[in-house]
Design a protein around this motif. Structure first.
Motif, short mmCIF file in Angstrom:
data_model
loop_
_atom_site.label_atom_id
_atom_site.label_comp_id
_atom_site.label_asym_id
_atom_site.label_seq_id
_atom_site.Cartn_x
_atom_site.Cartn_y
_atom_site.Cartn_z
N GLN A 1 5.93 -0.34 3.49
CA GLN A 1 5.29 -1.74 3.27
C GLN A 1 5.77 -2.55 2.11
O GLN A 1 5.37 -3.62 2.19
CB GLN A 1 3.40 -1.36 3.45
N LYS A 2 5.14 -1.54 1.01
CA LYS A 2 5.60 -2.03 -0.28
C LYS A 2 7.76 -3.01 0.43
O LYS A 2 7.67 -4.20 -0.66
CB LYS A 2 5.87 -0.99 -1.28
N LEU A 3 8.08 -1.90 0.28
CA LEU A 3 9.48 -2.62 0.87
C LEU A 3 9.53 -3.58 1.56
O LEU A 3 10.29 -4.52 1.58
CB LEU A 3 10.23 -0.94 1.48
N GLN B 1 7.70 -5.87 2.27
CA GLN B 1 6.61 -6.82 1.60
C GLN B 1 7.97 -7.52 0.32
O GLN B 1 7.98 -9.02 0.26
CB GLN B 1 5.52 -6.44 1.43
N GLU B 2 9.05 -7.12 -0.29
CA GLU B 2 9.60 -7.15 -1.08
C GLU B 2 10.56 -7.86 -0.37
O GLU B 2 10.62 -9.41 -0.84
CB GLU B 2 9.57 -6.25 -1.71
N MET C 1 -0.97 0.03 0.62
CA MET C 1 -0.34 0.21 1.27
C MET C 1 0.94 0.94 0.99
O MET C 1 1.13 1.70 0.18
CB MET C 1 0.59 -1.66 0.25
N THR C 2 1.45 2.10 2.55
CA THR C 2 2.63 2.30 2.18
C THR C 2 3.48 1.98 1.40
O THR C 2 3.91 0.50 1.03
CB THR C 2 2.73 2.53 3.82
N ASP C 3 4.88 2.91 1.14
CA ASP C 3 6.12 2.43 0.49
C ASP C 3 7.04 1.57 1.39
O ASP C 3 7.37 0.60 0.53
CB ASP C 3 6.63 4.20 -0.18
N LYS D 1 3.16 -13.62 -6.23
CA LYS D 1 3.89 -12.11 -6.52
C LYS D 1 2.88 -11.89 -7.86
O LYS D 1 3.34 -11.15 -8.95
CB LYS D 1 4.93 -12.02 -6.64
N ASN E 1 -1.98 -1.04 10.52
CA ASN E 1 -0.82 -0.71 9.56
C ASN E 1 0.09 -1.03 10.48
O ASN E 1 1.21 -1.52 10.74
CB ASN E 1 -0.52 1.16 9.24
#
Length: 215
Positions: free
Chosen positions: A5-7, A9-10, A1-3, A53, A187
């Motif tokens: 995508q992490k952002l 997702q959060e 997961m890219t940065d 989570k 992606n």
């Protein structure tokens, strides 16, 4: 997961929390309406996502099974109820569609592996049923005598959010096993999944802020 995508997702997680909070703050206006169940639903989804989570920090559990057998079925059945039973006033349609969706677990269990991230057969059928209800809701709104006040219709925002997220991501989850082999395409779809999820829950929040339905 890219940065990125992490952002996303959060952000999606907290957008779910925002929708639950907006609904909770509107409780005094909807406590005598069926919309209070939508509030309970949003709180439930946020709590489920919190388990997804942080749950593995406290207990060992099968996250895929938790979503496939519990969270996702409740999501679909709730929306079938909201559309068929409440928006259209067709309780028998709600029961029939819910049973059709639940029965799809039988061939899924027989034909497909249970260790998949997403049960594509169940999700595909669930989304197709939901897509029919979404189209019916658009038709109902277009033909409503109150169409000029669509911005006060809570179902307008909900329907738009459901369209973007559930219907928009249908190809992604249906063909996930094939798409994941092509990282670039995966992606793009996964980004859309997260962005549309954020937008959907923001629209759910707006539905409680601007929506003025009295029933």
């Amino acid at each position: 997961m890219t940065d990125f995508q992490k952002l996303l997702q959060e952000s999606m997680f907290w957008a779910e929390g925002l929708a639950a909070l907006a609904a909770l703050l509107s409780y005094h206006k909807i406590k005598n309406q069926y919309w209070k169940y939508f509030m309970f639903y949003l709180i439930f989804i946020f709590l489920c996502e919190a388990v997804g989570k942080w749950g593995d920090l406290f207990i060992q559990y099968n996250k895929a099974a938790f979503y496939n057998y519990f969270v996702i079925p409740i999501q679909f059945i709730f929306f079938y109820w909201l559309y068929a039973a409440k928006s259209f006033g067709k309780t028998k349609l709600f029961v029939g569609l819910s049973l059709l969706y639940l029965f799809s677990f039988i061939p899924s269990e027989i034909m497909f592996s249970s260790d998949k991230i997403m049960f594509s057969l169940n999700y595909t059928l669930g989304c197709l049923i939901l897509m029919i209800l979404v189209i019916m809701e658009y038709y109902q709104q277009i033909n409503s005598s109150n169409i000029l006040n669509f911005d006060k219709n809570r179902m307008f925002y909900i329907n738009l959010g459901v369209t973007l997220f559930y219907i928009g991501t249908l190809p992604f989850w249906t063909f996930l096993s094939f798409i994941r082999e092509y990282r670039g395409i995966f992606n793009i779809y996964f980004d859309y999944f997260l962005i549309s999820g954020i937008i959907m829950y923001l629209l759910f929040s707006i539905s409680f802020i601007w929506g003025k339905q009295s029933s």
